[in-house]
Every structure is written in C-alpha cells, then in structure tokens.
Write a protein that holds these residues in place. Structure first.
Motif, PDB file in Angstrom:
ATOM      1  N   GLU A 192       0.812  -1.222   0.072  1.00 29.99           N
ATOM      2  CA  GLU A 192       0.153   0.015   0.258  1.00 29.99           C
ATOM      3  C   GLU A 192       0.767   1.249  -0.018  1.00 29.99           C
ATOM      4  OE1 GLU A 192      -3.902   2.037   2.231  1.00 29.99           O
ATOM      5  OE2 GLU A 192      -2.780   0.335   3.353  1.00 29.99           O
ATOM      6  N   ILE A 219      -2.245  -1.145  -4.655  1.00 26.33           N
ATOM      7  CA  ILE A 219      -3.331  -1.253  -4.093  1.00 26.33           C
ATOM      8  C   ILE A 219      -3.914  -2.716  -4.254  1.00 26.33           C
ATOM      9  CG2 ILE A 219      -5.808  -0.799  -3.614  1.00 26.33           C
ATOM     10  CD1 ILE A 219      -3.832   1.227  -2.172  1.00 26.33           C
ATOM     11  N   PRO A 220      -3.724  -3.267  -5.626  1.00 27.51           N
ATOM     12  CA  PRO A 220      -3.898  -4.875  -5.675  1.00 27.51           C
ATOM     13  C   PRO A 220      -3.152  -5.556  -4.903  1.00 27.51           C
ATOM     14  CG  PRO A 220      -4.080  -3.584  -7.967  1.00 27.51           C
ATOM     15  CD  PRO A 220      -3.415  -2.868  -6.946  1.00 27.51           C
ATOM     16  N   LYS A 228      -4.598  -5.583  -1.373  1.00 19.76           N
ATOM     17  CA  LYS A 228      -5.594  -6.312  -1.064  1.00 19.76           C
ATOM     18  C   LYS A 228      -5.333  -7.890  -1.252  1.00 19.76           C
ATOM     19  CE  LYS A 228      -9.381  -3.832  -2.803  1.00 19.76           C
ATOM     20  NZ  LYS A 228     -10.264  -3.358  -4.131  1.00 19.76           N
ATOM     21  N   ILE A 230      -8.831   0.912   2.747  1.00 19.95           N
ATOM     22  CA  ILE A 230      -8.335   0.859   1.455  1.00 19.95           C
ATOM     23  C   ILE A 230      -9.922   0.993   0.792  1.00 19.95           C
ATOM     24  CG2 ILE A 230      -7.775  -0.433  -0.736  1.00 19.95           C
ATOM     25  CD1 ILE A 230      -5.532  -1.795   1.273  1.00 19.95           C
ATOM     26  N   LEU A 231     -10.767   0.099   1.139  1.00 22.76           N
ATOM     27  CA  LEU A 231     -12.116   0.310   0.569  1.00 22.76           C
ATOM     28  C   LEU A 231     -12.875   1.830   0.720  1.00 22.76           C
ATOM     29  CD1 LEU A 231     -13.722  -3.123   1.887  1.00 22.76           C
ATOM     30  CD2 LEU A 231     -12.904  -2.279  -0.675  1.00 22.76           C
ATOM     31  N   LYS A 232     -12.315   2.324   1.709  1.00 20.36           N
ATOM     32  CA  LYS A 232     -12.923   3.939   1.794  1.00 20.36           C
ATOM     33  C   LYS A 232     -12.253   4.719   0.888  1.00 20.36           C
ATOM     34  CE  LYS A 232     -13.838   7.497   5.128  1.00 20.36           C
ATOM     35  NZ  LYS A 232     -13.055   8.542   5.814  1.00 20.36           N
ATOM     36  N   LYS A 233     -10.985   4.446   0.876  1.00 20.70           N
ATOM     37  CA  LYS A 233     -10.112   5.359  -0.362  1.00 20.70           C
ATOM     38  C   LYS A 233     -10.796   5.228  -1.569  1.00 20.70           C
ATOM     39  CE  LYS A 233      -5.561   5.629   2.106  1.00 20.70           C
ATOM     40  NZ  LYS A 233      -4.376   5.165   1.986  1.00 20.70           N
ATOM     41  N   GLU A 234     -11.353   3.735  -1.921  1.00 22.74           N
ATOM     42  CA  GLU A 234     -11.635   3.615  -3.186  1.00 22.74           C
ATOM     43  C   GLU A 234     -13.293   3.972  -3.328  1.00 22.74           C
ATOM     44  OE1 GLU A 234      -9.084  -0.280  -4.382  1.00 22.74           O
ATOM     45  OE2 GLU A 234     -11.115  -0.790  -3.501  1.00 22.74           O
ATOM     46  N   GLY A 235     -13.878   4.619  -2.262  1.00 23.67           N
ATOM     47  CA  GLY A 235     -15.409   5.198  -2.345  1.00 23.67           C
ATOM     48  C   GLY A 235     -16.106   3.965  -2.111  1.00 23.67           C
ATOM     49  N   LYS A 236     -15.799   2.546  -1.668  1.00 24.95           N
ATOM     50  CA  LYS A 236     -16.554   1.607  -1.367  1.00 24.95           C
ATOM     51  C   LYS A 236     -17.050   1.532  -0.110  1.00 24.95           C
ATOM     52  CE  LYS A 236     -14.289  -0.985  -4.891  1.00 24.95           C
ATOM     53  NZ  LYS A 236     -13.285  -2.298  -5.441  1.00 24.95           N
ATOM     54  N   CYS A 263     -17.000  -1.058   3.157  1.00 21.25           N
ATOM     55  CA  CYS A 263     -16.287  -0.767   4.473  1.00 21.25           C
ATOM     56  C   CYS A 263     -17.256  -0.844   5.668  1.00 21.25           C
ATOM     57  CB  CYS A 263     -15.839   0.859   4.316  1.00 21.25           C
ATOM     58  SG  CYS A 263     -14.812   1.649   5.308  1.00 21.25           S
TER      59      CYS A 263
END
Length: 186
Positions: free
Chosen positions: A81, A86-87, A90, A113-119, A123
C-alpha cells in the motif's frame, strides 16, 4: 524473542542492535525460524529498508509450520500500500484473512483501502463484522460512526459513537468519541 509487535511497536535505544544480533543467532541455530525472519522484517521496515523487509517476511512464509502467517501477509500488504500497489495490498490482506479469519488488523486495513476507493458500503460491512466478532473493541464503532457522520446520518453516527464512548470512556477511542459527540452537539 519478540522485539516488535505486528504493528511496528516502538523500540528504544540499542535494543534494535541487540535484537538483530539475537535474531541472527537464532537463525544460525534454526534456519526455518519464521518468527526470527518476521522480526528482522519489522526491524528493516522500521528503518526504511522496504525491500529487505519484504525478503524477511517472504522468508518467514516459506515455512509451512509458521504459526502466524497472517502477520507477515499483513506487513506485506502495508508495504504494498505504501508503494501504491493497492491490488498487491488487497491480495496480501486476503491471504492474511485466509490464514486467520479473525485477524483484526487486516480487516481495519482493508476497510481503510475500501474507503479510499469509495466503497463505503463494503467498508461498513467490515466494521459490522468486527463489531460482531469483538463487541467490546471500540475502533470499529468509532470508524463506523464516522462514516455515518460523513453521510449526514446523525442518528446512526450518535448511536455508534455513543457505544464507542460507553465501552471505555477513558481509552483513546473513548476520548475521541466524546470529542466527536461534543463537536456534533455544539
């Protein structure tokens, strides 16, 4: 002998030098001593030697009898990270959780990470899972409440932030929760 925890605990003075020497001595006696490789990885990571740290973590994982591979995969995820991979992060978090489905640090990092990705919904699911696994663990309540505040859902924000505070008002998370609640009420 463990000189760090899996989250890079603080070390003072010449302890690092002694730790490195003792860990290398342990490896000279037992070549597949995963915990020694892992701790050498932590030392290298703290000193900014990312590539050497990765080598040690991977060496720790070579031993099929390594008792805590989730910690090595977690550290590899952190390094990936930091490099913007990122992949890779994860993937290593997934491997960490495959080895220990209850490994809290991997869940928290994945949620970040999910928050940064907007998911955000994914999250939230992680925080709900952590609350289910560890109902007295304050951090997921705090982070879940913060997500609800960002969405403007003050009812759920207050519910989870109050729960965080009520669990232990004098802890780091309890103090942060109190401040967040007071800020919202002001």
């Amino acid at each position: 002998v463990v000189y760090f925890d899996a989250h890079g605990g603080v070390v003072q003075g010449n302890i690092v030098k002694k730790a490195r020497k003792n860990l290398r001595k342990a490896l000279s006696l037992k070549k597949n001593f995963s915990e020694a490789y892992f701790n050498l990885g932590l030392i290298e990571e703290r000193e900014g030697n990312t590539e050497k740290a990765k080598e040690y973590y991977l060496k720790a994982l070579e031993n099929p009898l390594y008792l805590t591979p989730e910690a090595a995969y977690f550290r590899l995820a952190i390094l990936a990270e930091k490099e913007g991979n990122i992949p890779g992060a994860k993937k290593n978090l997934s491997l960490s959780l495959r080895n220990n489905p209850d490994y809290t640090p991997a869940y928290l990092e994945l949620a970040k990470i999910l928050k940064k990705e907007g998911k955000i919904e994914d999250c939230k699911e992680i925080y709900y899972k952590l609350i289910e696994l560890y109902p007295r663990f304050q951090e997921p309540y705090y982070r879940l409440a913060s997500l609800y505040r960002e969405e403007g859902n003050l009812t759920l924000f207050k519910k989870y932030m109050k729960k965080c505070y009520d669990l232990n008002p004098t802890s780091k998370w309890g103090i942060k929760a109190k401040a967040a609640l007071e800020e919202t009420d002001a």
